[in-house]
Scaffold this motif. Structure first.
Motif, PDB file in Angstrom:
ATOM      1  N   ALA A   1       0.981  -1.288   0.133  1.00  0.00           N
ATOM      2  CA  ALA A   1       0.047  -0.025  -0.116  1.00  0.00           C
ATOM      3  C   ALA A   1       0.855   1.486  -0.175  1.00  0.00           C
ATOM      4  CB  ALA A   1      -0.710   0.011   1.090  1.00  0.00           C
ATOM      5  N   HIS A   2       0.291   2.363  -0.727  1.00  0.00           N
ATOM      6  CA  HIS A   2       0.835   3.660  -0.833  1.00  0.00           C
ATOM      7  C   HIS A   2       0.082   4.664  -0.421  1.00  0.00           C
ATOM      8  CE1 HIS A   2       4.435   1.892  -3.101  1.00  0.00           C
ATOM      9  NE2 HIS A   2       3.330   1.036  -3.400  1.00  0.00           N
TER      10      HIS A   2
ATOM     11  N   GLU B   1       3.580   1.068   2.710  1.00  0.00           N
ATOM     12  CA  GLU B   1       3.513  -0.086   3.737  1.00  0.00           C
ATOM     13  C   GLU B   1       3.155  -1.390   3.284  1.00  0.00           C
ATOM     14  OE1 GLU B   1       1.175   1.151   7.401  1.00  0.00           O
ATOM     15  OE2 GLU B   1      -0.128  -0.617   6.928  1.00  0.00           O
ATOM     16  N   THR B   2       3.917  -2.230   3.903  1.00  0.00           N
ATOM     17  CA  THR B   2       3.808  -3.918   3.484  1.00  0.00           C
ATOM     18  C   THR B   2       3.276  -4.707   4.565  1.00  0.00           C
ATOM     19  OG1 THR B   2       6.013  -4.267   3.653  1.00  0.00           O
ATOM     20  CG2 THR B   2       5.361  -3.803   1.454  1.00  0.00           C
ATOM     21  N   TYR B   3       2.133  -5.418   4.212  1.00  0.00           N
ATOM     22  CA  TYR B   3       1.951  -6.616   5.432  1.00  0.00           C
ATOM     23  C   TYR B   3       2.062  -7.709   4.552  1.00  0.00           C
ATOM     24  CZ  TYR B   3      -1.531  -9.424   7.935  1.00  0.00           C
ATOM     25  OH  TYR B   3      -1.966 -10.486   8.571  1.00  0.00           O
ATOM     26  N   ALA B   4       2.723  -8.872   5.492  1.00  0.00           N
ATOM     27  CA  ALA B   4       3.021 -10.143   4.859  1.00  0.00           C
ATOM     28  C   ALA B   4       2.831 -11.302   6.093  1.00  0.00           C
ATOM     29  CB  ALA B   4       4.173 -10.399   4.404  1.00  0.00           C
ATOM     30  N   ARG B   5       1.804 -12.377   5.608  1.00  0.00           N
ATOM     31  CA  ARG B   5       1.883 -13.452   6.650  1.00  0.00           C
ATOM     32  C   ARG B   5       2.849 -14.383   6.347  1.00  0.00           C
ATOM     33  NH1 ARG B   5      -4.312 -15.862   6.701  1.00  0.00           N
ATOM     34  NH2 ARG B   5      -3.283 -17.083   7.994  1.00  0.00           N
ATOM     35  N   THR B   6       3.475 -14.733   7.718  1.00  0.00           N
ATOM     36  CA  THR B   6       4.450 -15.809   7.354  1.00  0.00           C
ATOM     37  C   THR B   6       3.801 -17.193   8.047  1.00  0.00           C
ATOM     38  OG1 THR B   6       5.348 -15.106   9.585  1.00  0.00           O
ATOM     39  CG2 THR B   6       6.170 -13.954   7.656  1.00  0.00           C
ATOM     40  N   GLN B   7       4.777 -18.244   8.247  1.00  0.00           N
ATOM     41  CA  GLN B   7       4.267 -19.355   8.999  1.00  0.00           C
ATOM     42  C   GLN B   7       3.700 -19.027  10.448  1.00  0.00           C
ATOM     43  OE1 GLN B   7       3.575 -22.317   6.922  1.00  0.00           O
ATOM     44  NE2 GLN B   7       2.750 -23.056   8.638  1.00  0.00           N
TER      45      GLN B   7
ATOM     46  N   GLU C   1       5.690  -3.491   7.616  1.00  0.00           N
ATOM     47  CA  GLU C   1       6.632  -2.586   7.493  1.00  0.00           C
ATOM     48  C   GLU C   1       6.053  -1.213   6.991  1.00  0.00           C
ATOM     49  OE1 GLU C   1      11.271  -2.406   6.504  1.00  0.00           O
ATOM     50  OE2 GLU C   1      10.014  -2.486   4.746  1.00  0.00           O
ATOM     51  N   SER C   2       6.508  -0.046   7.683  1.00  0.00           N
ATOM     52  CA  SER C   2       5.779   0.968   7.179  1.00  0.00           C
ATOM     53  C   SER C   2       6.815   2.070   7.274  1.00  0.00           C
ATOM     54  CB  SER C   2       4.609   1.646   8.034  1.00  0.00           C
ATOM     55  OG  SER C   2       4.207   2.905   7.639  1.00  0.00           O
ATOM     56  N   ILE C   3       6.961   2.838   5.960  1.00  0.00           N
ATOM     57  CA  ILE C   3       8.186   3.834   5.791  1.00  0.00           C
ATOM     58  C   ILE C   3       7.516   5.113   5.224  1.00  0.00           C
ATOM     59  CG2 ILE C   3      10.123   4.502   4.466  1.00  0.00           C
ATOM     60  CD1 ILE C   3      10.742   1.602   4.008  1.00  0.00           C
ATOM     61  N   THR C   4       7.778   6.052   6.174  1.00  0.00           N
ATOM     62  CA  THR C   4       7.196   7.565   6.129  1.00  0.00           C
ATOM     63  C   THR C   4       8.489   8.460   5.506  1.00  0.00           C
ATOM     64  OG1 THR C   4       5.568   7.302   7.747  1.00  0.00           O
ATOM     65  CG2 THR C   4       5.807   9.268   6.884  1.00  0.00           C
TER      66      THR C   4
ATOM     67  N   LEU D   1      -5.163   6.754   0.711  1.00  0.00           N
ATOM     68  CA  LEU D   1      -4.418   5.586   0.111  1.00  0.00           C
ATOM     69  C   LEU D   1      -4.726   6.143  -1.310  1.00  0.00           C
ATOM     70  CD1 LEU D   1      -3.626   2.490   0.500  1.00  0.00           C
ATOM     71  CD2 LEU D   1      -6.024   1.843  -0.055  1.00  0.00           C
ATOM     72  N   THR D   2      -3.504   5.799  -2.188  1.00  0.00           N
ATOM     73  CA  THR D   2      -3.261   6.280  -3.586  1.00  0.00           C
ATOM     74  C   THR D   2      -3.096   4.888  -4.256  1.00  0.00           C
ATOM     75  OG1 THR D   2      -0.744   6.507  -2.979  1.00  0.00           O
ATOM     76  CG2 THR D   2      -2.312   8.331  -2.902  1.00  0.00           C
ATOM     77  N   LYS D   3      -2.351   3.796  -3.888  1.00  0.00           N
ATOM     78  CA  LYS D   3      -2.147   2.594  -4.607  1.00  0.00           C
ATOM     79  C   LYS D   3      -2.158   1.346  -3.482  1.00  0.00           C
ATOM     80  CE  LYS D   3       1.101   0.328  -7.600  1.00  0.00           C
ATOM     81  NZ  LYS D   3       2.465   0.730  -8.316  1.00  0.00           N
ATOM     82  N   ILE D   4      -2.728   0.189  -3.794  1.00  0.00           N
ATOM     83  CA  ILE D   4      -2.714  -0.788  -3.032  1.00  0.00           C
ATOM     84  C   ILE D   4      -2.933  -2.153  -3.962  1.00  0.00           C
ATOM     85  CG2 ILE D   4      -5.278  -0.906  -2.558  1.00  0.00           C
ATOM     86  CD1 ILE D   4      -4.566  -1.722   0.378  1.00  0.00           C
TER      87      ILE D   4
END
Length: 242
Positions: A37-38, A53-59, A65-68, A236-239
Motif C-alpha cells: 500500500a502507498h 506499507e507492506t503486510y505479509a503473513r508468514t508461517q 513494515e511502514s516507511i514515511t 490511500l493512493t495505490k494498493i
C-alpha cells in the motif's frame, strides 16, 4: 515540523482506492496474505509526507513494515524518514505482536522499541530514557498492528472497543465508540462503513476511522483532529492485495 512528522508516522490506513483495483478485487478477504500500500499524508489540504506499507503473513505469524518520508517544504526543513516494523504471531483472536520498532533517520534519540513477552505477561519498552518492563495486558497492540486487528476483532454487535496500545515509549488505554450502518462516499463510490471514533474530550486529540464492512473491516480512512483544530488525513493512493 517535528510534530507533523510524528503524527504522520501514526496515521496508518485511509481512503481513495482506484476504481480499477476494486474491479479486480471485489471483496477483500479478512485474512489476506499480502498487502502493498502507498499513501499520502495531509495536514489540512497540504501533502506533507508519503508512506509505503507492506503486510505479509508468514508461517503462523505476520510482519508489517511502514516507511514515511517527508516531502515538500517539510522535507526542505527536515528530510526525515521513519521506518516502523511490527512482527508477531497470528492467533484465533488475531494479531499478537512480539516486537515493535520505530526508527528515525535523523532524530535517532527518538527511536523506540517494544518487546512483548506473553508467557511472562510483561512488555519491555526501550527509548532515550532507557529500558523498563511493565505488566502486559491481554490484547495489547502496537501502533502498527492495531489497524489490522480491526479485521480480526468481533465488531458485528459491539458498541465500543477498548484496548491497550504502545508506541514503544509508553502503553496507553484507548477507547472507541462504534457506530454501525454508516456510509462513506469517496471519489469512485459509496461504501457501507463502520464508523469508529474516540470520544471528544477537551484538550485531547480525536481519532476517526471508517472501516469498510464489505471489505473485511479494512480501514480506508483515518482523520486525527488536534485539540487546536488542525486535521491530519491519510489517503490511500495505490494498493495490491494477495
Amino acid at each position: 515540523m517535528r510534530n507533523i512528522i510524528y503524527l504522520a508516522s501514526l496515521l496508518l490506513l485511509a481512503s481513495i482506492v482506484p476504481q480499477a483495483l476494486f474491479a479486480a478485487t471485489p471483496s477483500v478477504p479478512a485474512h489476506f496474505t499480502n498487502i502493498d500500500a502507498h499513501y499520502d499524508v495531509l495536514k489540512g489540504n497540504i501533502k506533507v509526507a508519503t508512506m509505503t506499507e507492506t503486510y505479509a503473513r508468514t508461517q503462523g505469524g505476520y510482519r508489517i513494515e511502514s516507511i514515511t518520508k517527508a516531502i515538500g517544504l517539510l522535507a526542505m526543513f527536515k528530510p526525515e524518514i521513519i521506518r516502523v516494523t511490527s512482527e508477531g504471531t497470528l492467533t484465533a483472536k488475531g494479531l499478537r505482536p512480539l516486537t515493535y520498532i520505530q526508527e528515525r533517520k535523523l532524530d535517532t534519540d527518538r527511536n523506540t522499541r517494544a518487546d512483548f513477552d506473553w508467557k511472562a505477561k510483561n512488555i519491555t519498552l526501550t527509548d532515550r530514557a532507557g529500558k523498563r518492563t511493565l505488566p502486559l495486558s491481554t490484547g495489547t497492540q502496537d501502533r502498527l498492528s492495531a489497524m489490522y486487528q480491526f479485521m480480526f476483532a468481533p465488531l458485528q454487535n459491539a458498541t465500543e472497543l477498548n484496548f491497550n496500545m504502545t508506541n514503544g515509549s509508553k502503553v496507553d488505554e484507548y477507547s472507541y465508540r462504534l457506530t454501525p450502518d454508516q456510509s462513506m462516499t469517496i471519489s469512485f463510490g459509496t461504501f457501507k462503513a463502520l464508523y469508529v471514533a474516540s470520544p471528544p474530550q477537551d484538550g485531547e486529540n480525536q481519532t476517526e476511522l471508517w472501516l469498510a464492512t464489505e471489505h473485511g473491516n479494512f480501514p480506508y480512512k483515518m482523520i486525527i483532529t488536534e485539540s487546536g483544530g488542525d486535521k491530519f488525513t491519510q489517503v490511500l493512493t495505490k494498493i495490491n492485495f494477495e
